[in-house]
Structure formats: structure tokens, C-alpha cells
Design a protein around this motif. Sequence first.
Motif, PDB file in Angstrom:
ATOM      1  N   LYS A  39       0.963  -1.089   0.178  1.00  0.00           N
ATOM      2  CA  LYS A  39      -0.089   0.005   0.007  1.00  0.00           C
ATOM      3  C   LYS A  39       1.084   1.219   0.074  1.00  0.00           C
ATOM      4  O   LYS A  39       1.578   1.424   0.710  1.00  0.00           O
ATOM      5  N   SER A  64       1.278   5.579  -0.632  1.00  0.00           N
ATOM      6  CA  SER A  64       0.687   6.909  -0.299  1.00  0.00           C
ATOM      7  C   SER A  64      -0.530   6.981  -1.244  1.00  0.00           C
ATOM      8  O   SER A  64      -1.457   7.650  -0.923  1.00  0.00           O
ATOM      9  N   VAL A 106      -3.597   5.609  -0.034  1.00  0.00           N
ATOM     10  CA  VAL A 106      -3.866   6.037   1.479  1.00  0.00           C
ATOM     11  C   VAL A 106      -5.233   6.983   1.241  1.00  0.00           C
ATOM     12  O   VAL A 106      -5.037   8.017   0.539  1.00  0.00           O
ATOM     13  N   VAL A 144      -6.620   9.898   2.367  1.00  0.00           N
ATOM     14  CA  VAL A 144      -6.064  11.141   3.017  1.00  0.00           C
ATOM     15  C   VAL A 144      -7.159  11.942   3.815  1.00  0.00           C
ATOM     16  O   VAL A 144      -8.101  12.376   2.946  1.00  0.00           O
TER      17      VAL A 144
END
Lengths: 156, 272
Positions: free
Chosen positions: B245, B247, B250, B252
Amino acid sequence: MRNFILLVCLGLWLGACGPSSTVTTPDNFVSLPEDDLDWRPYHYKAVSPDGAVILVREHDNEELSGSLAYWTEALTREIKAEKGYTLRESTELKVGGLTGNHLRWDALYGGENYRYDIALFVTKDLIITVETAGSAEQYERYSKEFDSAVKSLRLD
Amino acid sequence: MYHRFSPVPRARTPLLLLTAVAVGLVGCASGGSADYAMAKSEAPGDYFSYSDESGGAGLSVVEAEEGKPAPEKVQLLGEQGGETTPSQEGPKNNEVTRVILYSADLGLFVFDFKKTLTAAVDITKAEGGYVQASTSSSVTLRVPAAKFEAVLEKLDKLGDANFRNVVGTDVTEEYLDLSIRLRNMEALRDRLAALLLQAKEVKDALEIEKELARVTGDIESLKGRLRYLSDRAAFSVITLRLEPKTSEQVQVDHIPLPFGWLRQYGLGEVLQ
């Protein structure tokens, strides 16, 4: 006389601009010459022969006046959200008269498990961090060196 | 082939008579009373049995009622300890449920492979399953068919979904065919054994023994395939494949602070 005063002032100004934090390079690590670190966002970097890293950075806190709690939360949120690392542990740290927080992260880097620790210290004027990083295996191997580097932090 | 998420949707239809397939067995003149039954897991409606009590048997495919208990393990009755009676539970004789082999391929984005794989194994073991194979980034799990969907749901929560494929393969016909062939072969073996006892010439005895050996080999082969199908039906296969995984994946949910240096932290900068 006027030139002399100017030179003295310039010297004092330059002196004030230099980094004020230092760490002792542990055995098995080599620190990079300062010239190699020009334009880098850190002023100290030491590496082991297999690539584990110790890094020291400073940021101005004079105008911001953020507290240790503030910068700890800001940095934690940023790394969690932007990097996706998992905070394994956050502990208080006292080094050389400074109180800080030690943030220990688990991270996936290039498909491998890595450890990334940030020792964060905040003074009235400065935010200082000592980062230690390496693979999970390196982290085990150099845990003593990492600890000694963090504990050797001194402010000029 | 069935492509769907739920392994036993038909079980929600109470006592659904899916198909009544009467198969007249020809050439089953053994007079034997061997019964073959397979109960596929404890999933509602999963019950399989075959019997032949009169030399000429009828087979049918049905589904049992939802919630009706079924034996926990798939087994081929008649093979264990001379068992010759069909299960006391489940549908009446001469009926079989569909035998479906379920498998799932699940892909997840995760930060920590090791932790995720450990959690996946823990979930599987807690549900009575086991690990069939594993690598540093994937694991093949066998879970009781009745727990297939529940385990899949739990595994799904270990990371961000990358892909998920669920396949059900109906092997009812193959299972029935193998069962019939097995019964016929065993009857033939019995007849050959009887003939061997009656043989007076050495030459005849050798011929019969040769044929007996071939038939015995075929029987073992059929039993092996039946065992494999039984095992596959009882324990579904879930293959979990992990991807790092980053960023980009991710979620956010924070507002970046106006201090650019905060974003310079991370392994990318440190290890460069």
C-alpha cells in the motif's frame, strides 16, 4: 576600523546561522562531510556500511513558537496520512537537558518491512529531529548505535 | 461455473427440489447393497448421498432445508469401516445435493505483509481452517465450506480491496459418475474374486489375477478422485494476495499544514 566591525558582525551572523545541534557518530557508522550536505534539508547524516541511516534536522521555531505537543501531533498526522506508516510506539525522551518524544514507525518500503524512528525535540527557537532508519533486520543490528546517537544529541 | 460472492445462496430456499434426475443404472447387477453418501460440510443444504439398495438405483439432486444440520466432514460412506448405511440426517435415500467446489482469489493493498498474513492465518484457524501454502506476499487457505463467506468477509477487512474473484464449480455430475463407476468396479472385483476361487487351470487363474489387479488399480484411482472432490467440497480455497500500500492508496483525511518541511520526513528522503 569600520571594515573590521563589519567583518566581526558578518562572522557573528554566519556563526548564528550554522546548525546548533550535534550528535556523536556511532561506531560502524560514517558521517557525510558537511559540504556533501549543502542544500539538503538536514545538516547531519551518518550511514552504516549496509545503508542504515542516522539523520539530524533543524527547523526554525522562533516565530512559530510551537510546543513539543504541537509538533509531535503535526508530524504524526503528516506521516500517517501522507506516508501511510504505522506508529508502533510514542515515548517521552530526555536527552542532554532536552525533553522530546520518540516516535517509532513501522513502514513498508520497496515491499520490505522497515523501521523509521524520529526523536523530536522542541526548544523556544528550534525544532530538532534525529531520525534513524533501516530495514527490520538492520534495526535489530544497529539498535544500540541508533540509541547512542539519539542520546548523544547536544545543543551548542 | 458460478461466479458470485455467496457460497450457499440456494440454501436460503427451503427444501428446494432443484433437479430430479432419475438415472437408471444399467449393468449394476451386483446385487450388492453398498451405499455411497457424501455430506458436504455443515453448510445448510449441503448434503450428498447416493444409495443403491435394490440393484438398480435412482439418483436425484436436491437441496436440503436451510439450517438442517449436516455432518461436519465430507466423507464417502461405504469406505470407512465398512459403513454401508446412508446418513441418518439429510434427504431421503437416492437423493444428492449439488457438490460445488468454492474458491476465492482475494487481493489486498496493505502496509505490512507479515502482520496481514499472520492475521489471515489466525482468522482461518479460528474458523477451523488451515494453511495450504504461503509465500512472503500470499497465502493459500483452506476453510470449512460453511465458513467460506464469513472468512472471506473478515479477510476483506485486513486491507484495501484490490480485487476479489469468487468461483463455484459444480462437480455433482462428476461425483455421481465416479460413484457409480466405483460401485460397478467393486462389483466386478467381487465377481473376479469369486471366479478366481473357482479357477481350476493355472492359466485361467493368472488371467483372472491380471484382470483383478487392473480393476483394483482402477478402484483405487476412483476412490482417490472421490476423496479429492470430497475434500475440496468440504474445505474451500481462499488465496490471499498482498500488494504494498503506497501513499497513493492512502485515504487522506487531513488538511496539510503550511509547513513544507513536515512533508520531507519519511524513508524516501532519509534513505536516498
